[in-house]
Design a protein around this motif. Structure first.
Motif, short mmCIF file in Angstrom:
data_model
loop_
_atom_site.label_atom_id
_atom_site.label_comp_id
_atom_site.label_asym_id
_atom_site.label_seq_id
_atom_site.Cartn_x
_atom_site.Cartn_y
_atom_site.Cartn_z
N TYR B 101 -12.24 -9.67 -9.38
CA TYR B 101 -12.87 -10.03 -10.65
C TYR B 101 -13.40 -11.45 -10.64
CZ TYR B 101 -8.48 -12.21 -12.34
OH TYR B 101 -7.38 -12.98 -12.49
N LEU B 106 -15.99 -11.53 -13.49
CA LEU B 106 -15.39 -10.78 -14.59
C LEU B 106 -14.19 -11.55 -15.14
CD1 LEU B 106 -15.32 -7.32 -12.82
CD2 LEU B 106 -16.90 -8.03 -14.62
N ARG B 110 -10.87 -7.25 -17.28
CA ARG B 110 -11.77 -6.17 -16.87
C ARG B 110 -11.39 -5.68 -15.48
NH1 ARG B 110 -17.96 -6.14 -18.11
NH2 ARG B 110 -17.39 -3.95 -17.88
#
Lengths: 224, 224
Positions: B101, B106, B110
């Motif tokens: 991520y 991100l 998420r």
DNA sequence: TAGTGGTCTAGACCACGCA
DNA sequence: GCGTGGTCTAGACCACTAT
């Protein structure tokens, strides 16, 4: 009882980090260190060898053992790499070497684009890339395809012309990638070949190697 | 005069290639080889060490030195790799590990797609890949984007569902990538990070390492 | 020529595995 | 308990570099 060569490695690393040994300068000779530390020369050599594999030292026969330009060990560099200072070294349409056209599925008479770039942290290069492109790559790939990453260099280089930012000397990262990544010596390293295509045509090809043990696979019949 | 440890390495390689030493079986002990060949044990060890780095041998303390499952040296495998027998190991939507991520930009809440695949020649795996995708990757990238390569696995896996082909044990490629590629010992290895984007969003990220000395850069103000 | 790293020797003891 | 690889020693000679 800690292994002696690891103790000596720590001893050397401490002096590298503290700045007592300076970049590009020689450290004491193997025989001198051995006498100083009261160990065998072969033990000193083993410690130096590991540091060489980690890219901190380089040995020159007849001359001495020197610090590389790296300020810290490679694992630290890797962690800080988020900045992505990418500099283009060269970009040329060429036919030299069989690798590019073979992998792109071209016949030997056709040339291909070869792009070389270096990533750095400050002035310190930590990664170097060599990427082959199909001669039709730039025309066929939409401009919006490369706003970042792979393509940033294309944008920055202003296809089809190119400005070379500067010549660089890639950081010596000696062959022990396992140590480089703080992976146990003896851990697996696995090869990766990546290619990207447009339609049925391979448009880009890249060779690479991965340290293996961060990739413990697992199997699933179905994604979560 | 050839170096003794290289002569011994050749001696061992010949016996590996001829089949005298068999896959997964032990080769003679270091002391035995040293006596047989009339050299010091340390010299034998140096030869064995290089073969270990090339992925041909594996040493087990207290047990012996064994051939790996590789039939031939890795460089040969690399050359034959054109076939690209790609098998998917797993593909899952996950949030474990911070690397994915982070690199995809991100936030930690998420999740992202992580695809793992193996390339093989026959039944022999020779490369293993771990690729992170933005959760929006598959919907945003047109089907025609992945007919081959990076994307073949997506096509084969029939996103978003996935069939796992089989569990595989990745070939042990020990840490000496330089030797693995028949690059001189001591040659540089350089890191590569690749990522691909759609618009401003990084959609795929891949970590990798390159043997350095095949990448002698050159600078040009302008492509040919 | 002096000093360096690269190779090599002939031992030694240790930790580990396996029967 | 025995054989294995892992570490370590105290030398030696060589090839190479710099002066």
């Amino acid at each position: 009882m800690q292994k002696k060569y690891l103790e000596i490695k720590d001893y050397l690393m401490e002096r590298i980090r503290s700045g007592e040994y300076k970049p590009e300068q020689a450290i004491p000779a193997e025989r001198e260190l051995a006498a100083q530390l009261g160990v065998s020369r072969m033990t000193v050599r083993k410690a130096i060898e590991e540091l060489m594999y980690e890219g901190l030292l380089i040995r020159r026969k007849g001359s001495g053992t020197f610090l590389t330009t790296a300020k810290s060990s490679k694992p630290d560099l890797l962690l800080e790499a988020g900045e992505n200072a990418v500099k283009i070294v060269s970009c040329k349409l060429c036919s030299e070497g069989s690798y590019g056209y073979k992998m792109l599925g071209l016949d030997p008479s056709r040339s291909y684009w070869r792009l070389r770039r270096v990533r750095r942290i400050g002035h310190q290069p930590y990664a170097y890339e060599d990427i082959y492109f199909h001669p039709d790559f730039f025309p066929t790939v939409g401009r919006e395809f490369y706003t970042k990453g792979l393509s940033r260099m294309a944008a920055e280089s202003g296809y089809p012309d190119l400005t070379v930012y500067e010549d660089v000397e890639a950081l010596l990262c000696l062959h022990n990638t396992a140590l480089l990544l703080k992976v146990e010596t003896g851990s697996p390293i696995l090869q990766i070949k990546s290619y990207f295509s447009s339609g049925d045509q391979v448009m880009m090809f890249c060779r690479s190697y991965h340290p293996g043990d961060s990739y413990k696979y697992q199997s699933l019949r179905r994604p979560l």
